[in-house]
Design a protein around this motif. Structure first.
Motif, short mmCIF file in Angstrom:
data_model
loop_
_atom_site.label_atom_id
_atom_site.label_comp_id
_atom_site.label_asym_id
_atom_site.label_seq_id
_atom_site.Cartn_x
_atom_site.Cartn_y
_atom_site.Cartn_z
N ILE A 274 5.01 -8.75 11.80
CA ILE A 274 5.54 -7.79 10.84
C ILE A 274 7.04 -8.03 10.70
CG2 ILE A 274 5.72 -5.37 10.20
CD1 ILE A 274 3.14 -4.83 11.54
N ARG B 74 1.21 -5.31 16.93
CA ARG B 74 -0.09 -5.92 16.63
C ARG B 74 -0.69 -6.58 17.86
NH1 ARG B 74 -2.65 -4.47 12.24
NH2 ARG B 74 -3.89 -6.32 12.67
N ASP C 187 6.99 9.95 11.32
CA ASP C 187 6.79 8.53 11.60
C ASP C 187 5.30 8.29 11.37
OD1 ASP C 187 6.44 6.01 12.59
OD2 ASP C 187 7.17 6.45 14.61
N THR C 188 4.97 7.81 10.19
CA THR C 188 3.57 7.74 9.77
C THR C 188 2.95 6.40 10.09
OG1 THR C 188 4.22 6.96 7.59
CG2 THR C 188 4.00 9.34 7.87
N TRP C 189 1.92 6.41 10.92
CA TRP C 189 1.18 5.18 11.18
C TRP C 189 -0.04 5.13 10.27
CZ3 TRP C 189 -3.80 4.00 12.13
CH2 TRP C 189 -4.08 2.65 12.40
N TRP C 190 -0.19 4.06 9.57
CA TRP C 190 -1.38 3.82 8.75
C TRP C 190 -1.37 2.37 8.30
CZ3 TRP C 190 -0.99 3.76 3.04
CH2 TRP C 190 0.32 3.93 2.57
N GLN C 191 -2.31 1.96 7.47
CA GLN C 191 -2.47 0.55 7.08
C GLN C 191 -2.96 0.42 5.64
OE1 GLN C 191 -5.58 -0.29 10.09
NE2 GLN C 191 -4.09 -1.65 11.05
N THR C 192 -2.85 -0.78 5.10
CA THR C 192 -3.44 -1.08 3.79
C THR C 192 -4.91 -0.64 3.80
OG1 THR C 192 -1.99 -2.99 3.64
CG2 THR C 192 -3.87 -2.93 2.13
N ILE D 52 0.84 -1.21 0.00
CA ILE D 52 0.00 0.00 0.00
C ILE D 52 0.87 1.25 0.00
CG2 ILE D 52 -0.28 0.18 2.52
CD1 ILE D 52 -3.00 0.96 -0.11
N VAL E 191 7.73 4.29 7.94
CA VAL E 191 6.43 3.61 7.92
C VAL E 191 6.61 2.10 8.02
CG1 VAL E 191 6.41 3.46 5.38
CG2 VAL E 191 4.26 3.27 6.61
N GLY E 192 5.60 1.44 8.54
CA GLY E 192 5.53 -0.01 8.45
C GLY E 192 5.59 -0.73 9.78
N GLU E 193 6.22 -0.13 10.75
CA GLU E 193 6.34 -0.75 12.07
C GLU E 193 6.84 0.35 13.00
OE1 GLU E 193 9.82 -3.36 12.27
OE2 GLU E 193 10.33 -2.62 10.29
N PRO E 194 6.84 0.09 14.29
CA PRO E 194 7.29 1.15 15.20
C PRO E 194 8.74 1.56 14.92
CG PRO E 194 6.13 -0.57 16.41
CD PRO E 194 6.33 -1.09 15.02
N ASP F 215 -4.00 -2.84 16.44
CA ASP F 215 -2.72 -2.46 17.02
C ASP F 215 -2.89 -2.07 18.49
OD1 ASP F 215 -1.65 -2.79 14.53
OD2 ASP F 215 -0.68 -0.84 14.43
N ASN G 233 3.58 -7.42 6.43
CA ASN G 233 2.65 -8.18 7.26
C ASN G 233 2.57 -9.63 6.81
OD1 ASN G 233 2.14 -5.69 8.13
ND2 ASN G 233 -0.07 -5.78 7.88
N VAL H 132 2.73 3.56 18.95
CA VAL H 132 2.16 2.28 18.52
C VAL H 132 3.11 1.18 18.96
CG1 VAL H 132 1.37 0.93 16.54
CG2 VAL H 132 1.04 3.41 16.56
C1 WTA Z 1 2.21 -1.36 11.40
C2 WTA Z 1 1.61 -0.23 5.99
C3 WTA Z 1 4.09 1.52 14.14
C4 WTA Z 1 0.95 -1.45 12.24
C5 WTA Z 1 1.36 1.24 5.68
C6 WTA Z 1 -0.15 -1.51 11.20
C7 WTA Z 1 3.21 0.80 12.15
C8 WTA Z 1 0.50 -2.31 10.11
C9 WTA Z 1 3.52 2.03 11.53
C10 WTA Z 1 -0.09 -2.04 8.74
C11 WTA Z 1 4.17 3.03 12.34
C12 WTA Z 1 2.55 0.75 10.08
N1 WTA Z 1 4.43 2.72 13.63
N2 WTA Z 1 3.50 0.55 13.44
N3 WTA Z 1 4.54 4.21 11.84
N4 WTA Z 1 3.10 1.97 10.25
N5 WTA Z 1 2.62 0.03 11.21
O1 WTA Z 1 -1.10 -2.82 6.02
O2 WTA Z 1 0.99 -2.63 13.00
O3 WTA Z 1 1.34 -3.17 5.44
O4 WTA Z 1 -1.33 -2.12 11.67
O5 WTA Z 1 0.41 -0.91 5.95
O6 WTA Z 1 1.87 -1.93 10.14
O7 WTA Z 1 0.69 -2.64 7.75
P1 WTA Z 1 0.32 -2.46 6.22
#
Ligand code: WTA
Length: 630
Positions: A519, A513, A411-416, A310, A386-389, A498, A524, A510
């Motif tokens: 992750i 999971r 540090d962007t938190w978001w998801q698919t 994503i 992005v992607g994990e903490p 999360d 994922n 964050v």
């Molecule tokens: C994790 C990726 C901490 C989280 C864009 C989420 C994060 C999952 C962060 C979604 C962040 C993504 N800090 N954890 N900045 N960004 N995550 O769908 O657990 O591949 O639910 O999307 O990645 O992963 P996905």
């Protein structure tokens, strides 16, 4: 799901120079968030109004829990805004795409006009093959400009793309092709990785067996002598573009028509086909690229993800092109030919916005500061993760060594599922290592207990989104039940899955999971997916998979395997099983360790208790195990 728990938080903060905020599109966080709160619909309408629509919306938002519709009645085409809008304006000859291959000097540059010409021809070629609005097209390609062309060509004609990351194996590709009923698979003969050729077409050949929906395979042939194409079914990427019209009017799409499906791991063995729509996704990715990444006219944007995730959809392709940016893409891996390659690319191309994953940062920390120090990174203005903490140590290193103690880190938190950024520190605001930040203007998020009550600061809980947002998923393809589950765990909120914690300033950290998703290097993986790949091996009776900490990858896969009678544990069998998972799911799913066990901890109903395995592995108390059978 976990209960609330106490978390120890440190309070370090860094504040970028004032000018960052003064010159940013967003302005300050607080006034922007207030504008949103005062009138959420007007807030989104203003942003949507910066884009071009064939017909305006009747309502900005319609919300009937758990279903949202955005910009109802509006007509648009995202490629009109990614291409035509720029070509008709001042950006016709602006560079849209810079590609750099693995070899020094292996470069291609496409202006917006040139990119558009390719997209339109390829779109016409797809039409000629009978692809129409609503048809699914699977894209399984390396990171080359043709990948972007294929994506935009689908969107041009209203075909629904389903991109599968080029690192996935044949079984994973087959499941995704079949679930989406893809008519076409677009691929390349090879991808190039660390000087080696990875035969993608061979994987496609295997994956289309038992996939009756597939009419054609389109192959980008990169190597000489050219790979031979056999049947009527196989076509050459460039040959089909030869005798078609150069003009292709964009398909007029309803804002709520699907734009793409993207599969993500779930807690069962079958991945979830997350469905995004044309209008809301367009507004969400445009907004976050312009106002959160603060994209300016002269920025050179480099997101190191792959379009198969994503992050690539939203911040390599759609967001930056909607914003009229110059986008750098590269097929290089971070340590080949040496660990200086990424920093060399930043220097060479004058990258200003750099977006990567914590796993990459931790890997570079291991290689040492001498690598980035060899290069001039002064062009960098904003750096993201992005992607994990992003753990505090990695934050500090990234801030100091790459950002030269000046660049804001997003540090962007978001998801698919969310399609766009949801939580991050916006440009110019004080940053706190370990914390993603606050919900961005437009997003209402919180940390709550199982009943949905906000937990006090410093107490951990579950991360929820309280209001719908434009780029949210609309359903799970073929499985609306799984869509509803997101909104039914803690109704009426969206549960992200999360664990998180807030501090007194509302900054959110964050933690990871709350479910059976691991992750690994930011990708994922469903434990169930890896387990079913393992049990598909003839020697395996049962398998359980957990994530164990890994200093670079964040987490690594550990598998516990019960062998069938007649099979003996051996090192050879371990490597056979590892190879088997690699071939079915791809290298990212490969177990880092396999342990043969006589039994697995289970509940009375027969569910494997991964929590117990994990606790044993880490030498900690597994908590309540009263539901355990043995
Ligand atoms: C994790 C990726 C901490 C989280 C864009 C989420 C994060 C999952 C962060 C979604 C962040 C993504 N800090 N954890 N900045 N960004 N995550 O769908 O657990 O591949 O639910 O999307 O990645 O992963 P996905």
């Amino acid at each position: 799901m976990a209960e609330s728990f106490n978390v120890k938080l440190e309070d370090t903060r860094y504040t970028p120079e004032k000018s960052y905020q003064e010159n940013s599109w967003l302005g300050g966080y607080d006034p922007a968030y207030q504008r949103f709160l005062n009138d959420p619909e007007a807030f989104w309408a203003d942003i949507a109004g910066e884009l071009e629509w064939y017909r305006p919306w009747e309502r900005v938002r319609e919300w009937k829990h758990p279903y949202a519709r955005w910009f109802t009645g509006a007509k648009c085409n995202i490629t009109h805004n990614c291409l035509d809008r720029h070509i008709n304006g001042i950006h016709r000859n602006k560079v849209a795409l810079i590609w750099r291959g693995e070899e020094e000097g292996d470069e291609r540059v496409l202006t917006y006009r040139q990119l558009s010409r390719q997209v339109l021809r390829f779109a016409n070629a797809l039409k000629k093959l009978g692809v129409a609005k609503g048809d699914a097209v699977c894209i399984y390609m390396p990171l080359v400009p043709e990948h972007v062309v294929a994506i935009l060509a689908c969107a041009r004609i209203g075909a629904v793309h389903s991109i599968v990351y080029g690192g996935f194996g044949a079984a994973a590709l087959n499941t995704r092709i079949r679930d989406a009923k893809a008519k076409i698979v677009i691929t390349a003969d090879v991808g190039i990785r660390r000087g080696k050729r990875v035969a993608l077409k061979t994987i496609v050949d295997e994956a289309v067996v038992n996939a009756p929906s597939v009419d054609h395979i389109i192959v980008l042939r990169r190597t000489k002598p050219q790979l031979e194409l056999y049947s009527e079914m196989e076509l050459d990427f460039y040959e089909i573009m030869e005798n078609v019209e150069p003009v292709c009017e964009p398909e007029v799409m309803d804002a709520e028509d699907p734009l793409f499906i993207l599969y993500t791991s779930g807690t069962t063995g079958t991945p979830k086909g997350i469905v995004h729509t044309c209008g809301g996704y367009m507004v969400g990715t445009y907004y976050t690229t312009k106002y959160i990444f603060d994209m300016k006219e002269h920025d050179v944007h480099w997101c190191t993800a792959d379009p198969g995730w994503i992050t690539g959809h939203s911040y390599i392709v759609y967001g930056p092109l909607l914003a009229g940016a110059t986008v750098l893409i590269t097929e290089t891996t971070p340590d080949y030919p040496d660990p200086g390659i990424w920093w060399r690319i930043i220097e060479d191309f004058g990258v200003t916005i750099f977006y990567t994953a914590p796993t990459a940062i931790r890997m570079f920390m291991k290689f040492g500061e001498e690598w980035p120090e060899k290069y001039n990174l002064e062009s960098l203005r904003i750096i993201g993760s992005v992607g994990e903490p992003l753990n505090p140590e990695a934050f500090e290193w990234y801030y100091r060594v790459i950002g030269k103690s000046a660049c804001p880190i997003l540090d962007t938190w978001w998801q698919t599922e969310t399609g766009m950024h949801m939580i991050t520190t916006t440009v110019g605001e004080p940053m706190k290592p370990g914390f993603a930040g606050r919900p961005i203007p437009g997003i209402v998020a919180d940390v709550v207990d199982k009943q949905g009550n906000p937990v006090p600061p410093k107490i951990g809980g579950l991360l929820v989104i309280k209001e719908p947002w434009p780029a949210m998923l609309r359903t799970v393809y073929n499985n609306d039940e799984r869509y509803r589950q997101y909104w039914e765990k803690i109704p009426p909120y969206y549960t992200a899955g999360d664990l998180a914690v807030k501090d007194e300033d509302g900054y959110i950290m964050v933690l990871g999971r709350a479910d059976d998703i691991i992750i690994v290097s930011g990708h994922n993986l469903g434990t169930a997916e890896v387990e079913s790949a393992l049990v598909s091996h003839e020697a395996v009776a049962e398998a359980a998979v957990i994530g164990v900490p890994d200093v670079v990858k964040g987490q690594a896969v550990k598998a516990f395997v019960i062998l069938k009678i007649g099979y003996q544990p051996s090192e050879k069998l371990k490597s056979d099983l590892t190879y088997h998972v690699r071939m079915s799911l791809g290298p990212i799913a490969m177990p880092a360790a396999i342990e043969f066990v006589p039994s697995l901890p289970k509940t009375r109903s027969g569910k494997i208790m991964r929590r117990v395995l994990k606790a044993q592995e880490m030498g900690i108390d597994p908590g309540d195990i009263s539901t355990l059978e043995e």
